[in-house]
Enzyme design. Structure first.
Site, PDB file in Angstrom:
ATOM      1  N   THR A 175       0.648  -1.313  -0.337  1.00 50.23           N
ATOM      2  CA  THR A 175       0.096   0.204  -0.017  1.00 50.23           C
ATOM      3  C   THR A 175       0.851   1.117   0.005  1.00 50.23           C
ATOM      4  OG1 THR A 175      -0.585  -0.159   2.544  1.00 50.23           O
ATOM      5  CG2 THR A 175      -2.188  -0.956   1.256  1.00 50.23           C
ATOM      6  N   HIS A 176       0.586   2.572  -0.395  1.00 54.31           N
ATOM      7  CA  HIS A 176       1.246   3.269  -0.282  1.00 54.31           C
ATOM      8  C   HIS A 176       3.103   3.261  -1.388  1.00 54.31           C
ATOM      9  CE1 HIS A 176      -0.825   5.345   1.859  1.00 54.31           C
ATOM     10  NE2 HIS A 176      -1.137   4.443   2.674  1.00 54.31           N
ATOM     11  N   SER A 297      19.424  -0.836 -25.652  1.00 55.30           N
ATOM     12  CA  SER A 297      19.667   0.447 -25.300  1.00 55.30           C
ATOM     13  C   SER A 297      20.583   1.133 -26.642  1.00 55.30           C
ATOM     14  CB  SER A 297      19.720   1.598 -24.160  1.00 55.30           C
ATOM     15  OG  SER A 297      21.052   2.388 -24.350  1.00 55.30           O
ATOM     16  N   LYS A 303      20.968  -2.201 -21.190  1.00 59.11           N
ATOM     17  CA  LYS A 303      19.555  -1.990 -20.911  1.00 59.11           C
ATOM     18  C   LYS A 303      18.939  -3.518 -21.456  1.00 59.11           C
ATOM     19  CE  LYS A 303      18.268   1.255 -19.760  1.00 59.11           C
ATOM     20  NZ  LYS A 303      17.336   2.202 -19.284  1.00 59.11           N
ATOM     21  N   GLU A 310       5.379  -0.629 -21.485  1.00 55.48           N
ATOM     22  CA  GLU A 310       5.121   1.387 -21.162  1.00 55.48           C
ATOM     23  C   GLU A 310       4.589   1.483 -22.149  1.00 55.48           C
ATOM     24  OE1 GLU A 310       9.320   2.934 -20.156  1.00 55.48           O
ATOM     25  OE2 GLU A 310      10.037   1.183 -21.584  1.00 55.48           O
TER      26      GLU A 310
END
Ligand code: ARG
Length: 482
Positions: A175-176, A297, A303, A310
């Site tokens: 949570t949070h 990348s 990467k 996304e």
């Protein structure tokens, strides 16, 4: 949406009218439209996607006209044959776009005239493009709903397969975005099965409500000719004809409702996509995606970017935008049809294309991902996530009011924190310094595996619950597929 390719020389804009008036509706026009008028008016560039629905609607209308004695059987046969030819032509990519013919409806009719001559002019008896487009677009949205529902079903199937595999795999629940309590990865995935289940049920509601036929409402007021709207409604798979002709030609609720359901579904997809982005990060390492769903990348060799996730996260923006666009177009429109409503199609097409793509990409990622169970397990215990189990133990074993138990657990967490160790590394004596009645069996609830196993309340995260829920969902999905 594809970019517009047409460009205009400023000198021509709005100056030179086309030489002759439109042959479909140009009876009272002396001259043709300005070039810019033709351009702003034409929708063929995008509404050609309605060709199947347009031809299906015309075939049903034509059959009804014959049945009602409004056109001869011979003309009906010629029209139906011509329409079938046009269907094959367009399927073969042979539609000749002509902006002067405005939209798909006039393209089909004009081609029909070329193919069969005079009888083509009888197809538009007791019909207007206003009820025609409303019918076509309803049919198109209905088909899109069916495809999206099938896509969501497949996504649910994939989630269920993975949930079963990871039914007892412990991870931190958040949570949070702060580690809160241990949960199982299977339980987490099932949360999305629930969301996509609601999405499917929203689409189903929307489909049921939209499944009425506008055909035969004509321009707006109905017709003096003896048509049978129930017959065309039935032929097109609608439950009934719409009861009010004004409403029939001006209603776009079905597209708005669909777009709302699509936007909510896209929001769900974006949340799962965001979790994949977080989980695959080097800081989390909960999950990895294979080369099939990541990109490298050009400058940083280490990467592995979760681009598909996304993009699913990103596309929610345009889908919500599509809903907004149509809501704003419809706002304040007086009865009945207004050309503004031609703007209903592009956002709807865009939302459908984007959503179908996102659902398929998500299904692919769910099937592809690999959980790092060891890392998840380790993280599940970080941050004193079993403190609530400690408090629950005091409630259960010592009959303590929960508020007091919460206080005791809090003090024990502070003790562990001060010594920089996990709860289960405290000694019994140390815990008893806070609450003397604590006994050795408390250690059984402090580990994350025991914690999740104990969460057996209905809807809780225990592996046994997860397995039951998977079975329930599989049954439900099979029942609804029938
Ligand atoms: N292309 C139009 C649309 O998509 C069809 C209806 C046009 N009707 C009319 N009377 N101009 O809305």
């Amino acid at each position: 949406m594809s970019a517009r390719k047409t460009s205009h020389k400023p000198a021509r804009r709005g100056k030179q009218p086309a030489k002759s008036a439109n042959t479909m509706w140009g009876g009272r026009f002396a001259a043709g439209p300005a070039a810019i008028m033709t351009e702003i008016n034409a929708s063929i560039r995008f509404d050609k996607r309605l060709f199947r629905q347009d031809i299906a609607g015309s075939l049903a209308h034509c059959r009804m006209l014959v049945q009602q004695g409004l056109i001869s059987a011979a003309d009906g046969k010629a029209i139906a044959g011509g329409l079938q030819t046009i269907l094959r032509e367009i399927e073969a990519g042979k539609l000749k776009e002509n902006p002067a013919l405005e939209d798909i409806h006039m393209h089909v009719e004009a081609r029909l005239k070329e193919l069969i001559g005079e009888p083509a002019g009888r197809l538009h008896t007791a019909r207007s493009r206003n009820d025609q487009v409303a019918t076509d677009f309803r049919l198109w949205v209905r088909d899109a709903i069916d495809r999206i529902d099938a896509g969501l079903k497949e996504l649910q199937d994939k989630l269920l397969t993975r949930a079963e595999e990871y039914a007892a795999t412990v991870m931190p629940g958040f949570t949070h975005l702060q580690a809160a309590q241990p949960v199982t990865f299977g339980h987490h995935l099932l949360a999305y099965v629930e969301m996509f289940g609601r999405d499917r049920s929203r689409l189903k509601d929307c489909r049921a409500r939209m499944n009425e036929s506008p055909l035969g409402a004509a321009a707006l007021a109905g017709t003096s000719l003896p048509i049978d709207r129930a017959v065309t409604a039935k032929a097109l798979g609608f439950a009934a004809p719409m009861a009010n002709s004004l409403d029939a030609v001006s209603d776009r609720d079905y597209a708005l409702e669909f777009l709302s359901a699509a936007a909510i579904c896209a929001v769900h997809l974006s949340r799962l996509a965001e979790e994949i982005v977080i989980w695959t990060s080097a800081q989390f390492r909960f999950v990895s995606l294979s080369d099939a769903f990541t990109t490298g990348s050009s400058i940083m060799p280490q990467k592995r970017n979760p681009d598909a996730a996304e993009l699913v996260r990103g596309k929610v923006g345009r889908i919500i935008g599509d809903l907004n666009a149509l809501l704003i177009t419809m706002k304040g429109l007086p009865m009945t049809y207004g050309k503004d409503m031609q703007e209903d199609k592009e956002p709807t097409f865009d939302a459908v294309d984007s959503l179908e793509l996102c659902i398929a990409a998500m299904a692919g990622m769910i099937a592809d991902l690999k959980a790092n169970a060891e890392r998840m397990h380790e993280a599940a215990g970080e941050g004193y996530t079993t403190a609530t189990d400690l408090a629950d133990w005091c409630v259960r074993k010592l009959n303590m009011p929960f508020r007091n138990a919460h206080h005791v657990a809090g003090r024990i967490v502070r003790l562990a924190e001060q010594q920089n160790k996990p709860l289960e590394a405290l000694s019994l004596a140390e815990m008893r310094s806070v609450e003397p009645r604590i006994s050795r069996d408390i250690f059984a609830v402090l580990g994350v595996d025991n914690s999740v196993k104990s969460r057996v309340s209905y809807g809780g995260t225990a592996p046994a619950n997860v397995r039951k829920q998977i079975a329930r969902w599989r049954k439900r999905i099979a029942r609804e597929a029938r």
